[in-house]
Design an enzyme around this catalytic site. Structure first.
Site, PDB file in Angstrom:
ATOM      1  N   GLU A 138       0.854  -1.196   0.000  1.00  0.00           N
ATOM      2  CA  GLU A 138       0.000   0.000   0.000  1.00  0.00           C
ATOM      3  C   GLU A 138       0.886   1.242   0.000  1.00  0.00           C
ATOM      4  O   GLU A 138       1.797   1.378   0.818  1.00  0.00           O
ATOM      5  CB  GLU A 138      -0.932  -0.007   1.232  1.00  0.00           C
ATOM      6  N   LYS A 253      -3.928  -0.509  13.947  1.00  0.00           N
ATOM      7  CA  LYS A 253      -4.772   0.568  13.403  1.00  0.00           C
ATOM      8  C   LYS A 253      -6.201   0.155  13.718  1.00  0.00           C
ATOM      9  O   LYS A 253      -6.690  -0.841  13.185  1.00  0.00           O
ATOM     10  CB  LYS A 253      -4.566   0.678  11.898  1.00  0.00           C
ATOM     11  N   GLU A 257     -10.524   4.456   9.235  1.00  0.00           N
ATOM     12  CA  GLU A 257     -10.708   4.145   7.806  1.00  0.00           C
ATOM     13  C   GLU A 257     -11.298   2.748   7.594  1.00  0.00           C
ATOM     14  O   GLU A 257     -10.822   1.966   6.782  1.00  0.00           O
ATOM     15  CB  GLU A 257      -9.379   4.289   7.055  1.00  0.00           C
ATOM     16  N   ARG A 290      -2.018   3.065  17.041  1.00  0.00           N
ATOM     17  CA  ARG A 290      -1.995   4.293  16.231  1.00  0.00           C
ATOM     18  C   ARG A 290      -3.128   5.268  16.602  1.00  0.00           C
ATOM     19  O   ARG A 290      -4.234   4.852  16.932  1.00  0.00           O
ATOM     20  CB  ARG A 290      -2.088   3.959  14.747  1.00  0.00           C
ATOM     21  N   ARG A 301     -11.240  17.485  10.535  1.00  0.00           N
ATOM     22  CA  ARG A 301     -10.474  16.253  10.686  1.00  0.00           C
ATOM     23  C   ARG A 301      -9.231  16.458  11.563  1.00  0.00           C
ATOM     24  O   ARG A 301      -8.823  15.564  12.299  1.00  0.00           O
ATOM     25  CB  ARG A 301     -10.071  15.762   9.284  1.00  0.00           C
ATOM     26  N   LYS A 325       1.099  10.127  13.791  1.00  0.00           N
ATOM     27  CA  LYS A 325       1.739  10.700  12.602  1.00  0.00           C
ATOM     28  C   LYS A 325       2.273  12.088  12.945  1.00  0.00           C
ATOM     29  O   LYS A 325       1.690  12.773  13.795  1.00  0.00           O
ATOM     30  CB  LYS A 325       0.741  10.803  11.453  1.00  0.00           C
ATOM     31  N   ASP A 330      -2.399  14.051   7.601  1.00  0.00           N
ATOM     32  CA  ASP A 330      -1.905  12.838   6.955  1.00  0.00           C
ATOM     33  C   ASP A 330      -0.680  13.064   6.066  1.00  0.00           C
ATOM     34  O   ASP A 330      -0.823  13.158   4.844  1.00  0.00           O
ATOM     35  CB  ASP A 330      -3.027  12.217   6.115  1.00  0.00           C
ATOM     36  N   GLU A 358       4.028   9.102  -0.310  1.00  0.00           N
ATOM     37  CA  GLU A 358       2.633   9.053  -0.758  1.00  0.00           C
ATOM     38  C   GLU A 358       2.146  10.407  -1.269  1.00  0.00           C
ATOM     39  O   GLU A 358       1.435  10.489  -2.253  1.00  0.00           O
ATOM     40  CB  GLU A 358       1.742   8.576   0.400  1.00  0.00           C
TER      41      GLU A 358
HETATM   42  O1  GCW Z   1      -2.066   8.046   4.390  1.00  0.00           O
HETATM   43  C1  GCW Z   1      -3.216   7.285   4.437  1.00  0.00           C
HETATM   44  C2  GCW Z   1      -3.123   6.383   3.265  1.00  0.00           C
HETATM   45  C3  GCW Z   1      -3.644   4.991   3.485  1.00  0.00           C
HETATM   46  C4  GCW Z   1      -3.068   4.480   4.792  1.00  0.00           C
HETATM   47  C5  GCW Z   1      -3.523   5.378   5.928  1.00  0.00           C
HETATM   48  C6  GCW Z   1      -2.915   4.997   7.265  1.00  0.00           C
HETATM   49  C7  GCW Z   1      -2.408   2.248   5.371  1.00  0.00           C
HETATM   50  O2  GCW Z   1      -3.723   6.979   2.166  1.00  0.00           O
HETATM   51  O3  GCW Z   1      -3.263   4.212   2.383  1.00  0.00           O
HETATM   52  O4  GCW Z   1      -3.425   3.148   5.038  1.00  0.00           O
HETATM   53  O5  GCW Z   1      -3.123   6.702   5.678  1.00  0.00           O
HETATM   54  O6  GCW Z   1      -1.899   5.558   7.613  1.00  0.00           O
HETATM   55  O7  GCW Z   1      -3.475   4.161   7.938  1.00  0.00           O
END
Ligand code: GCW
Length: 664
Positions: A138, A253, A257, A290, A301, A325, A330, A358
């Site tokens: 991914e 996680k 999502e 996480r 968000r 993070k 993100d 990404e």
């Molecule tokens: O950055 C986003 C990504 C997803 C990712 C998610 C995460 C693994 O688009 O692809 O999934 O974060 O960090 O969980």
């Protein structure tokens, strides 16, 4: 005449062979020293240290000595009269010391009288692979998973590369975890990898699916407070440790999502994390839980992780680490730091950086990330964190990372986790010298000038990327499907708002940006008082975060004296110019770099420069439909056409690197 032609040809060929060094494919990463000996087969981590020195060390005798009283994984290196002693409290420390010595050799530094003492800043320096059981990765831009059919030679190189920069843990699978990862068959595969990596001091970890007790355990529930569920996890964890005795723990996680989590059963993140922590505790395992959570119904968000986790501060077991993070949204080119880092005072935390690019041009753009991490650490004290994780940019591509310069981010991650106070410049210099034999230190030579320029390219690359993608605090205006190119207009019906760019940029006739001040989503309140008031006021808010925190009027006066609109245009254009400049610097280095790597990097830099134009033109032309202001004269005017760009698609999945960028 004929003779003259032949000798001219001979000269030409001779001249060419002086300039060109033999081709390299990048598979040796920064460990390109030629072997000087064949090492005897020795086992264990200390054995690896001895083997590395026997194979590559060209100096006098080296003694490896275990010595009590030194820090875990730390070491000393002392040399005198041609003899060197590496001392450490653990075998891993000896291995790190050996790599340090070899690094000094490879970067041509004096080794005559060494007196070095080192210890890692963080105990846990860990890569997160987002690899799926079917071999896809991914957001992986460098091919397929290296763990699918682990090739021992490749695993050995992976182990060496990690150990050489101090990385001591690796999570083998995607955080979007398939429950099957915990099947006995799959654990046997993980054991194979663990066995191959153990000699390099690397422990393996797994991402787990919180619903595993239901999905593979046949239970009706995965409620963390249910006795059967707890027993299931206990048995599973015991099985794991029978198979992999030094297993590191779980990465989770949950309720994010679409992934399952404790909230599905009316429980909290703390309930879920603590249950797993309790079953891992007797084995010395950890839970990295996480904090990447957000729900469609929230108005901002950026507020959510804080809202969900702050009330739980102090409620986690001591072998739980909350993995956050670096930014609140993100992995954007620029975000402020996630306010959880300064708010959660009673909970061990670790930062998750993303090495795989990404949102930074995937494996096509040269973006050296150490400056971004340094920026983060200027707000979040390294000592306030327990560990550092990096989402890996590694695949089965021959050069590992898809872009030769992306290797620098893997390298820099390890070095930064070892010592966060190393400067991005120091790290870039040592990486470049080892990887390309390019050194900026030889004074007064044309080559050293070029090398300094290349270092500057690396150091400037992140800011350039911010400029040509989303300057002045813009964020998340990427294409909906692939996060590679611009699509600030992307807003199809039915797609949740926080997955579309207009949610973030909020362009209208008044201005641009998300109002996160006290009059807006009040996100500023999640920061310490001083920062809160700094960010809250449009006149004191750092301009590089302006549209992150404010809805900025098009005519707002910037510190340069320009209007906000003009400044935006200028920033985009600066980014384009810089990307073109990177290519110019690289082109001048052609005589000093092997043909293969030179050509491959050049091809990528051309894509990057074209993509930079694509970003600038798409964003400026689109935002101009709101600002209704002209693009200033001193800014290069768009060379593309908005309608065409709005139709342009790159048909890739989230497991692929786009072959080329904008190709119209
Ligand atoms: O950055 C986003 C990504 C997803 C990712 C998610 C995460 C693994 O688009 O692809 O999934 O974060 O960090 O969980």
């Amino acid at each position: 005449m004929k003779r003259f032609l032949i000798s001219a040809l001979v000269l030409l060929v001779a001249g060419w062979s002086i300039a060109a060094t033999h081709d390299e494919d990048g598979s040796r990463l920064w460990l390109r020293a030629d072997s000087v000996n064949t090492a005897a087969a020795i086992t264990g981590v200390k054995g690896t240290a001895m083997a590395e020195l026997q194979t590559f060390w060209q100096g006098g005798p080296v003694t490896l000595k275990r010595q009590k009283g030194l820090a875990k994984d730390g070491y000393t290196i002392k040399s005198q009269n041609g003899k060197t002693v590496i001392a450490a409290a653990s075998d891993a420390g000896l291995l790190y010391g050996a790599y340090h010595l070899l690094r000094l050799q490879q970067t041509g530094q004096g080794i005559a009288s060494l007196d070095i003492s080192e210890q890692p800043f963080y105990d846990l320096r860990i890569l997160n692979h987002w690899d799926n059981p079917n071999g896809t990765v991914e957001r992986g831009f460098a091919g397929r998973s290296i763990f699918l059919n682990p090739d021992p030679a490749r695993m050995k190189m992976y182990g060496r590369a990690n150990a050489s920069v101090g990385i001591n843990g690796t999570v083998l699978n995607n955080v979007n975890a398939k429950p099957e990862v915990l099947s006995t068959e799959s654990l046997q595969k993980s054991k194979e990898i663990a066995d191959l990596l153990r000699p390099y001091g690397i422990r393996v970890y797994l991402s787990i699916n919180f619903a595993s007790p239901i999905r593979i355990g046949g239970l009706q529930t995965a409620d963390p407070l249910n006795a059967d569920v707890v027993r299931w996890w206990k048995d599973k964890v015991n099985e794991i440790y029978r198979i992999i005795p030094d297993f590191g723990g779980f990465l989770v996680k949950a309720n994010s999502e679409g992934e399952p989590g404790p909230q599905d059963f009316g429980r909290t993140h703390a309930d879920g994390a603590n249950m797993l922590a309790d079953v891992l505790k007797p084995h010395d395992g950890v839970v990295m839980w996480r904090a990447f959570v957000y729900k469609p119904q929230s108005s901002d968000r950026a507020n959510q992780a804080y809202e969900e986790f702050m009330p739980l501060d102090g409620q986690f077991r001591d072998n739980v680490i909350i993995q956050v993070k670096n930014g609140p949204i993100d992995f954007q080119p620029r975000e402020p730091y996630s306010p959880l880092f300064t708010a959660m005072q009673k909970t061990p935390m670790m930062v998750e950086f993303q090495l795989t690019q990404e949102y930074l041009g995937a494996a096509n753009h040269l973006v050296y990330l150490a400056p971004m991490w340094q920026e983060f650490f200027s707000f979040v004290k390294p000592a306030s964190l327990r560990a550092m994780a990096g989402v890996a940019n590694i695949g089965d591509n021959i050069n590992w990372c898809g872009h030769h310069f992306a290797q620098a981010n893997w390298y820099a991650f390890g070095r930064t986790a070892w010592n966060p106070s190393l400067t991005p410049q120091d790290i870039a210099e040592e990486w470049l010298e080892q990887t390309f034999s390019l050194s900026a230190t030889a004074t007064n030579s044309p080559l050293s000038t070029l090398c300094s320029q290349l270092i500057h390219v690396m150091l400037a690359s992140r800011e350039a990327c911010v400029n040509y993608m989303m300057p002045l605090g813009l964020h998340h205006i990427f294409a909906g499907s692939h996060h590679y190119g611009p699509e600030p207009w992307y807003s199809p019906r039915g797609v949740r708002a926080d997955w579309t760019p207009p949610y973030y940029h909020k362009a209208d006739s008044i201005g641009l940006g998300f109002n996160r001040t006290l009059s807006g989503s009040a996100n500023v309140k999640q920061y310490p008082a001083e920062l809160c008031s700094l960010y809250n006021d449009i006149n004191t808010c750092p301009e590089n975060l302006l549209t992150w925190f404010h809805h900025v009027p098009w005519d707002h006066r910037m510190s340069s004296g320009r209007t906000f609109w003009d400044e935006l245009c200028l920033k985009y254009d600066d980014g384009v110019r810089e990307a073109r400049h990177f290519l110019t610097v690289w082109d001048a280095l052609q005589p000093y770099v092997d043909c293969q790597r030179f050509g491959e990097v050049q091809r990528k830099l051309r894509i990057q420069a074209r993509d930079a134009e694509w970003w600038r033109d798409a964003c400026l032309l689109y935002f101009q439909t709101f600002s209704h202001r002209p693009i200033p004269q001193d800014v290069e005017h768009p060379v593309h056409n908005l309608d065409e760009m709005m139709k342009f698609r790159i048909p890739i999945s989230m497991y692929e690197n786009p072959e080329s960028g904008y190709t119209k």
